[in-house]
Design a protein around this motif. Sequence first.
Motif, short mmCIF file in Angstrom:
data_model
loop_
_atom_site.label_atom_id
_atom_site.label_comp_id
_atom_site.label_asym_id
_atom_site.label_seq_id
_atom_site.Cartn_x
_atom_site.Cartn_y
_atom_site.Cartn_z
N ASP A 38 0.85 -1.12 -0.21
CA ASP A 38 -0.41 0.19 0.42
C ASP A 38 1.12 1.11 -0.05
OD1 ASP A 38 -2.52 -1.35 0.50
OD2 ASP A 38 -2.68 -1.32 2.44
N GLU A 39 1.31 1.10 0.41
CA GLU A 39 2.96 1.90 0.89
C GLU A 39 3.82 2.47 -0.84
OE1 GLU A 39 3.86 1.53 5.08
OE2 GLU A 39 5.26 2.29 4.52
N LEU A 40 3.89 1.79 -1.07
CA LEU A 40 4.89 2.06 -2.72
C LEU A 40 3.45 1.95 -3.47
CD1 LEU A 40 6.92 1.54 -4.02
CD2 LEU A 40 6.80 -1.32 -4.24
N GLN A 41 1.68 1.57 -3.42
CA GLN A 41 1.24 2.00 -4.06
C GLN A 41 1.31 3.52 -4.28
OE1 GLN A 41 0.62 0.19 -6.98
NE2 GLN A 41 -0.35 2.30 -8.05
N ASP A 87 1.15 9.33 -6.15
CA ASP A 87 1.63 10.17 -6.26
C ASP A 87 3.29 11.04 -7.67
OD1 ASP A 87 0.38 11.31 -4.34
OD2 ASP A 87 1.55 10.56 -2.65
N HIS A 88 3.45 9.24 -8.38
CA HIS A 88 4.63 9.95 -9.24
C HIS A 88 4.53 9.06 -10.48
CE1 HIS A 88 6.23 10.38 -5.77
NE2 HIS A 88 7.46 11.29 -5.93
N GLY A 89 3.05 9.28 -11.34
CA GLY A 89 3.13 8.79 -12.48
C GLY A 89 2.46 7.15 -12.65
N GLY A 90 2.48 7.04 -11.73
CA GLY A 90 2.27 5.30 -11.87
C GLY A 90 4.20 4.48 -12.14
N ARG A 91 5.00 5.32 -11.91
CA ARG A 91 6.12 4.73 -12.26
C ARG A 91 7.22 4.58 -11.32
NH1 ARG A 91 8.30 3.60 -18.87
NH2 ARG A 91 8.39 1.55 -16.88
N ALA A 92 7.78 4.02 -11.00
CA ALA A 92 8.74 4.37 -10.33
C ALA A 92 10.34 3.00 -10.18
CB ALA A 92 8.77 4.30 -8.62
N VAL A 129 11.91 -1.40 -12.07
CA VAL A 129 11.70 -0.14 -12.51
C VAL A 129 10.63 -0.76 -12.36
CG1 VAL A 129 10.88 0.36 -13.91
CG2 VAL A 129 13.14 0.86 -14.09
N ILE A 130 8.79 -0.01 -12.13
CA ILE A 130 7.78 -0.74 -11.85
C ILE A 130 6.69 0.24 -11.86
CG2 ILE A 130 8.87 -2.41 -10.28
CD1 ILE A 130 6.99 -0.73 -8.31
N GLY A 131 5.38 -0.79 -12.34
CA GLY A 131 4.36 0.22 -12.91
C GLY A 131 3.52 -0.06 -11.77
N SER A 132 3.38 -0.99 -11.33
CA SER A 132 1.95 -1.00 -9.58
C SER A 132 2.98 -1.70 -9.37
CB SER A 132 1.30 -2.57 -10.87
OG SER A 132 2.01 -3.45 -10.86
N LEU A 146 11.21 8.28 -10.57
CA LEU A 146 11.60 7.78 -12.35
C LEU A 146 12.08 9.39 -12.86
CD1 LEU A 146 11.74 4.61 -13.78
CD2 LEU A 146 10.48 5.22 -15.22
N VAL A 147 13.60 9.40 -12.64
CA VAL A 147 14.22 10.41 -13.11
C VAL A 147 13.82 10.47 -14.57
CG1 VAL A 147 15.82 11.92 -12.55
CG2 VAL A 147 15.13 10.66 -10.71
N ASP A 148 13.45 12.01 -15.05
CA ASP A 148 13.30 12.19 -16.65
C ASP A 148 14.96 12.45 -16.82
OD1 ASP A 148 13.05 12.62 -19.07
OD2 ASP A 148 11.81 14.31 -19.00
N PHE A 149 16.04 11.18 -16.95
CA PHE A 149 17.10 12.04 -17.39
C PHE A 149 17.91 12.52 -18.50
CE2 PHE A 149 19.21 8.12 -17.27
CZ PHE A 149 18.85 7.08 -16.86
N ARG A 150 18.69 12.92 -19.03
CA ARG A 150 19.84 13.14 -20.29
C ARG A 150 20.76 11.97 -20.39
NH1 ARG A 150 20.99 18.78 -20.70
NH2 ARG A 150 18.93 19.15 -20.91
#
Lengths: 373, 373
Positions: free
Chosen positions: B124-127, B132-137, B153-156, B177-181
């Motif tokens: 639950d804490e993970l969900q 809060d972070h667009g569904g992926r982390a 990397v997870i989506g659920s 999940l950082v949007d990095f260059r």
Amino acid sequence: MTKRVGVIGGGQLARMMIAPASELGLEIRVLAEQDGMSAKLAATQIGDYTDLATVREFVKDVDVVTFDHEHVPQEVLRALVADGVEVHPGPDALQYAQDKLVMRAKLAEAGAPQPDWAGVATRDELQAFLDDHGGRAVVKTPRGGYDGKGVRVIGSAEEADDWFAAFEGERILVEELVDFRRELAQQVARRKSGEMVVYPVVESVQKDGVCAEVFAPAPGASERAIEVAAQIGTQIAESLGVTGMLAVELFETSDERLLVNELAMRPHNSGHWTQDGAVTSQFEQHLRAVCDLPLGATDTLRDAACMINILGGPEGADIDERFGVAMQAHPTAKIHTYGKASRPGRKVGHINVAGDDLDDAVYTARAAAAFFA
Amino acid sequence: MTKRVGVIGGGQLARMMIAPASELGLEIRVLAEQDGMSAKLAATQIGDYTDLATVREFVKDVDVVTFDHEHVPQEVLRALVADGVEVHPGPDALQYAQDKLVMRAKLAEAGAPQPDWAGVATRDELQAFLDDHGGRAVVKTPRGGYDGKGVRVIGSAEEADDWFAAFEGERILVEELVDFRRELAQQVARRKSGEMVVYPVVESVQKDGVCAEVFAPAPGASERAIEVAAQIGTQIAESLGVTGMLAVELFETSDERLLVNELAMRPHNSGHWTQDGAVTSQFEQHLRAVCDLPLGATDTLRDAACMINILGGPEGADIDERFGVAMQAHPTAKIHTYGKASRPGRKVGHINVAGDDLDDAVYTARAAAAFFA
């Protein structure tokens, strides 16, 4: 299969092969003369390199044999070769680094430029050479000399009487006293296949017969001088069948000639700058050459480099403490230590500084070296 | 007195400390996990680093202890410190490299820029974090991960169920999940006295979670980015009380921020280029720092350098033969071997090329690396 390199002799040259051997993936084993020598980390045997049984025991577990010095007797080397051992440089080449009379005769045959010389067996023969060369000359014992030992400038034949007595029946070498502007040194590496690479010729400054400072490349050397030095080096390496590193010490005469002074068939003090100033150090190159691996690039990393030897100060001086102080003051100075006890005049380490300006590099190296004066 | 450095762990990082230790005049001893490891030349003991008695036996004859990896348990480290042993980095610092949750909390306290993160104990804490972070982390096991292991990397939230089960009662780390260059890495060295030096920030390219290539300095990095990376590095080294080398892996985000990804308190893959591209290599620098010797200059030798890892090819491939072919084709490529048997994906060596043009260096390094593909 990992190649196993056996190095005969436990001094600093063997020690400085340890670093590149580790990176190249070569297994290095050292036959050291005694316990606790410079190359102790890789010493797998302590023993006498003049004793064939000892050397045979050592080479049993190695794929190729090379050297920290030139003192292994020819009969030992030839017995190894007869046993089928890979020895580099081999005895045929090494004899020219072991006996200066043999070297002079071979260089004459090969047409390499050198000072006038003769092998003399008596005071009269020596006096005749002196008379032909303005009354002064250099006499050298053909074998066993190093760092200025076994070399003497004389003005009369009697000054060599003790040597004639000591080397009874053998000839000693006499050479013209060359009017030279400075001393240069040319490093060449040669593989069994004949592949060769050359480093840029360097200037070497001697103090009391010992190499004190090296400037790389030789400051102010013309392109043609650089080419000529390289040609002399490769011609000698080829004529003598050298495998491994060859150092050719040269006189640059006052009338723009390069004359061969001495040869060494191993990494040499005049090439220590390559550790921090060239893409491939002479120690790595020597290992590559004797293991018949492809040779590395000899390009300089910066425009200039300076090497200064650290000679031991007072007996028992805490050299490690001084290293620390020198490192603190000069973070660009690369200090190489030999793990040897300090004794006056003994080479206990050296300092390399590379940079884009030779004067800056020399200034830094001398300032760092001053902590050991 | 010659300092004796004890390195716990016998891998390639310990191996690559052998070369500079030899030149610096340090005596290096390695506690290896098993016989025949990378650092075998300096291995004086084989044993289990999680066993206090074994480690105590090892440290008896050394002046300072350091590491090839971060896996020595805190209780062992703290017992050594209580015994009066010099341990660098010490347990207080090392805990941040051992546990990513402890690291994130400390960096937050120190104000270092990092991705959003949380320690979560339940699905639950993970969900909630995912929501809060667009569904992926990214989820990470706090301990024991390396080279992409322990990172997912997870989506659920269900995708981490196995870890919640395996690490029952402990929290796992979740990060945005950082949007990095691109990924950068900052190397810093710090002595006990607080003295620090920084290397130029580099770009590190990962493939399948493993460092594949490094470009030094980071191409196109602005002066300000270089300064900011250095500041982040020195601030972390200081806040965490690091002694020795610190590698800070950074994300360069699409909106020009630098965020801390991971830390390592030892020489790190992203710093291997320094062996052939900087005045002082990270291995020499680590030894200087842990022995409390003055730090060396971090200047680059050439304008650019490229490092490419050699990953083992097919099981049992004769890697030594390939090294020879690569060396033949590319004399300016510096090949470093780890003396490890080849296994698919295993780091068995790396290639460094330094030059005045990054593209040229990369081209040469990739061409040399292609012999191992």
